[in-house]
Design an enzyme around this catalytic site. Structure first.
Site, PDB file in Angstrom:
ATOM      1  N   HIS A  65      38.779   9.098  22.497  1.00 16.27           N
ATOM      2  CA  HIS A  65      38.969   7.609  22.536  1.00 16.27           C
ATOM      3  C   HIS A  65      39.519   6.926  23.725  1.00 16.27           C
ATOM      4  CE1 HIS A  65      40.260   4.355  20.243  1.00 16.27           C
ATOM      5  NE2 HIS A  65      41.594   4.435  20.515  1.00 16.27           N
TER       6      HIS A  65
ATOM      7  N   SER B  20      40.337  -0.109  21.929  1.00 15.65           N
ATOM      8  CA  SER B  20      40.737   0.105  20.343  1.00 15.65           C
ATOM      9  C   SER B  20      41.151  -1.055  19.700  1.00 15.65           C
ATOM     10  CB  SER B  20      41.956   1.011  20.775  1.00 15.65           C
ATOM     11  OG  SER B  20      42.165   1.939  19.379  1.00 15.65           O
TER      12      SER B  20
END
Length: 708
Positions: A668, A553
């Protein structure tokens, strides 16, 4: 297609501004051509990394950790029951279940299964992934459950009856609350009323009901038995906001409604919604606030001057709430930071505040009696452990659940009260022999002289060898020591050195440790990470050829910067669910919500500092890059998979080899279930062993040269 080259470049690497991006077609998440590209890149990566006996060991070892029935079933109290969501080898998608405290204390609790998600997924023909459950106080008879397809942030919402253990039919007599797939926010007011923000389409003001970041900006009060379209609007934000949320405070005797408008990721306005007005709570918009009964708690993120008193960033101050709204009133300082100590968490029990702080990234914990603010300690806490608050039940008791662990000590769950003592009631078994493994803390000196702490975990008989450096450095998220079972099995016990860097951008030393690396200061986080990499070599712990780095991320962006701006420092990089195209990040999925962190690339002044590090624009043909593994998820609706795809395509265009793997599901986090998570983990560690782990003793000359 033509590319426009930016005339102003850095001395180390020209920056190309790809406005006419030839790989933009890879941003079509589920387009046929894009997915064919994904499959064609997955196949050689899987072929190269998954067929060795070592990969099989890595995968099975990780899956054993994830699936074991002996790990702690962490719980949240809701009324008389303790609730837990559980996944294992048998229950792949998971069980939402509950038990009593009496049963939970036993070695084999009796669980009442409420939702078997595998059964629900099979009945619906969907790959449901559990997201959350919100239980209605005080009777705890109903819940709003969010389920996502494949692990995405967007979810469907369904109402569940906890007394009958059945879903409440939206078309039945009780007219259950239900929402279609969206990035919704929904919360209970009472049994028959909720606050809801979701995709309502175009709002009455002519603008979309979602923000540019894709989250609700319109919140309505929705009553049972009425159509969602008939719900009453109670609060509206701007499309440029990150999100708007309205919630109901169920505290007995202090029932109130609060609206929070997140102007950007770090600035928000809070207002109490009263009968005829919204009363703004006049605190700094970058502060964290907690309103509990008669008290307003303010944790500053920057210096705040009020009535002749200046509160430093990271200070916790208490005010009488109603007096504060009425006008000038004195505050009571509850916590003051220093150069080594910062406040990480504040929790409430019925009579106490529980404050969790860090001193040079090591946990401290104390309590304050609400109102008198008398300081106390909780007896029974382990030493040299990272301690976090798992749950409290502030409306009814001083009960507290705490988690404690370290790099070498498996997690334990402690239970007791905020006035103490606490004791261990659950313990995770050891997943590796820690007798010969130890953790040490070192400090590296960054380019501007700042001391950057980092932890090194290794076998006691390993002085030097292949090292894996992990980092994040963003959004004020602290990287604290914790039991690294999978890393230990896959890396440390096999002779690898595991390193965690506490670089700026995180929250280890309070708000200013984070704000130093915002926007134009972003380079500091990257300089810090590079300083740790150099320090590891200078200390003889590893060599640059044996040093790998890993992050996901925002940490994936960090890996992209290390690849393109500091390639000489690393032998390999694992770049996961990354941000990489910082020219377009704000236009992709939730990217607009992060402009307070990185800046606005459409603003020429801000693009000036973003372009200095944006990895996608900095790829060059004439640079030797580290060995690279890039992974992402098709179902990630937070960080767009186009970042990873385009970065890989551009590298390949310029002749650089790269391994690429994209999970078609997973959200995610990159994995929708434990098996996918174990596969993803094994893929990364096998890649590392094939690259930096394969550098042998015949590199002694190169090692000596590096250390000079």
């Amino acid at each position: 297609m033509d590319r426009v080259t930016d005339a102003t470049t850095t001395s180390s690497a020209p920056t190309t501004l790809v406005d006419d991006d030839p790989y933009r077609w890879l941003e079509d998440v589920t387009g046929d051509d894009a997915l064919e590209w994904v499959r064609s890149h997955n196949q050689p990566t899987v072929e190269a990394l998954t067929h060795s006996p070592r990969f099989t060991e890595l995968e099975s070892g990780a899956l054993e950790v994830l699936d074991t029935d002996q790990r702690i079933p962490y719980v949240r109290r809701r009324g008389e029951h303790l609730y837990n969501f559980w996944r294992d080898a048998t229950n792949v998608r998971g069980l939402w279940r509950r038990t009593t405290m009496e049963s939970y204390r036993t070695d084999a609790p009796e669980w009442e299964v409420l939702v078997d998600l595998d059964e629900v997924a099979e009945a619906d023909g969907e790959n449901w992934v559990w997201q959350s459950a919100s239980v209605l106080p005080p009777d705890h008879e109903r819940a709003l459950i969010s389920l996502s397809r494949g692990g995405a942030d967007a979810a469907v919402v369904r109402e569940f009856d906890l007394t009958t253990r059945t879903w409440v039919d939206p078309d039945g007599d009780d007219a259950g609350f239900a929402l279609p797939e969206a990035k919704s926010d929904i919360g209970w007011i009472d049994r028959d009323t909720v606050f809801v923000g979701t995709d309502f389409g175009v709002h009455d003001d002519g603008d979309p009901s979602l923000t540019d970041s894709g989250y609700p900006r319109v919140v309505k009060r929705w009553r049972r038995g009425t159509a969602l379209a008939e719900a009453q609007t109670v609060f509206v934000g701007a499309t440029s906001d990150v999100a708007v949320q309205v919630s109901h405070d169920h505290t007995p005797g202090h029932e109130r409604d609060f609206a929070v408008r997140a102007v950007d990721f770090f600035h928000q306005e809070t207002a109490e919604l009263r009968a005829d007005d919204a009363v703004l709570v006049p605190v700094p918009d970058d502060s964290h606030t907690l309103i509990r009964e008669d008290w307003l708690l303010v944790l500053t993120r920057s210096a705040w001057e009020r009535e002749g008193t200046t509160y430093a960033a990271g200070t916790l101050v208490a005010f009488d709430y109603e007096a504060f709204l009425a006008g000038p009133t004195p505050g009571t300082v509850l916590f003051t930071p220093d150069a080594h100590t910062s406040l990480q968490d504040v929790r409430c029990t019925a009579t106490h505040l529980v404050l969790v702080s860090l001193h040079d990234v090591q946990t401290r914990l104390h309590t304050l009696v609400i109102g008198t603010w008398e300081r106390g300690e909780i007896a029974g806490l382990p030493e040299l452990a990272t301690i976090s608050v798992v749950d409290t039940d502030p409306d009814t008791s001083d009960e507290i659940f705490l988690s404690a662990s370290s790099y070498t000590t498996p997690p334990s769950l402690l239970h007791g009260t905020s006035h103490g003592p606490v004791s261990v009631i659950k313990q995770t078994p050891e997943f590796f022999d820690a007798a010969g493994v130890s953790a040490s803390q070192f400090f590296a000196t960054s380019d501007d002289g700042t001391q950057i702490p980092y932890f090194v975990v290794r076998r006691d008989d390993v002085e030097t060898g292949p090292a894996l450096l992990y980092g994040y450095g963003g959004f004020e998220i602290s990287q604290t020591p914790g039991y690294a079972a999978i890393a230990a099995r896959s890396w440390i016990t096999r002779g690898g050195v595991y390193v965690v860097a506490n670089i700026r951008g995180g929250g280890e030393y309070g708000p200013e440790w984070h704000t130093a690396a915002l926007k134009a200061g972003r380079h500091l986080a990257y300089e810090d990470f590079a300083a740790v990499a150099r320090d590891l070599v200078a200390r003889g712990i590893t060599t640059h050829r044996q040093l790998a780095a890993q992050g996901g991320s925002n940490g994936g962006l960090l890996m992209g910067v290390m690849t393109t701006s500091y390639p000489e420092l690393f032998g390999a990089i694992v770049c996961q669910v990354p941000l990489l195209d910082m020219r377009r990040y704000h236009l992709l999925l939730a990217g607009a919500s992060w402009m307070a962190e990185y800046g606005d690339p459409d603003d020429p002044d801000e693009w000036e500092f973003i372009r200095e590090y944006s990895p996608y624009q900095r790829i060059r043909a004439d640079v030797d890059y580290p060995e690279l593994l890039v992974t992402t998820s098709t179902r990630d609706d937070r960080v767009h998979p186009g970042h990873a795809r385009k970065f890989t395509a551009r590298l390949e265009e310029l002749g650089h080899p790269v391994r690429y793997y994209e999970n078609i599901e997973g959200g995610h986090g990159g994995a929708a279930d434990n098996r996918q998570a174990a596969f993803k983990s094994a893929l990364a560690y096998e890649f590392l062993w094939q690259t930096v782990g394969a550098v042998g003793d015949d590199d002694s000359a190169a090692t000596a040269l590096e250390q000079e």
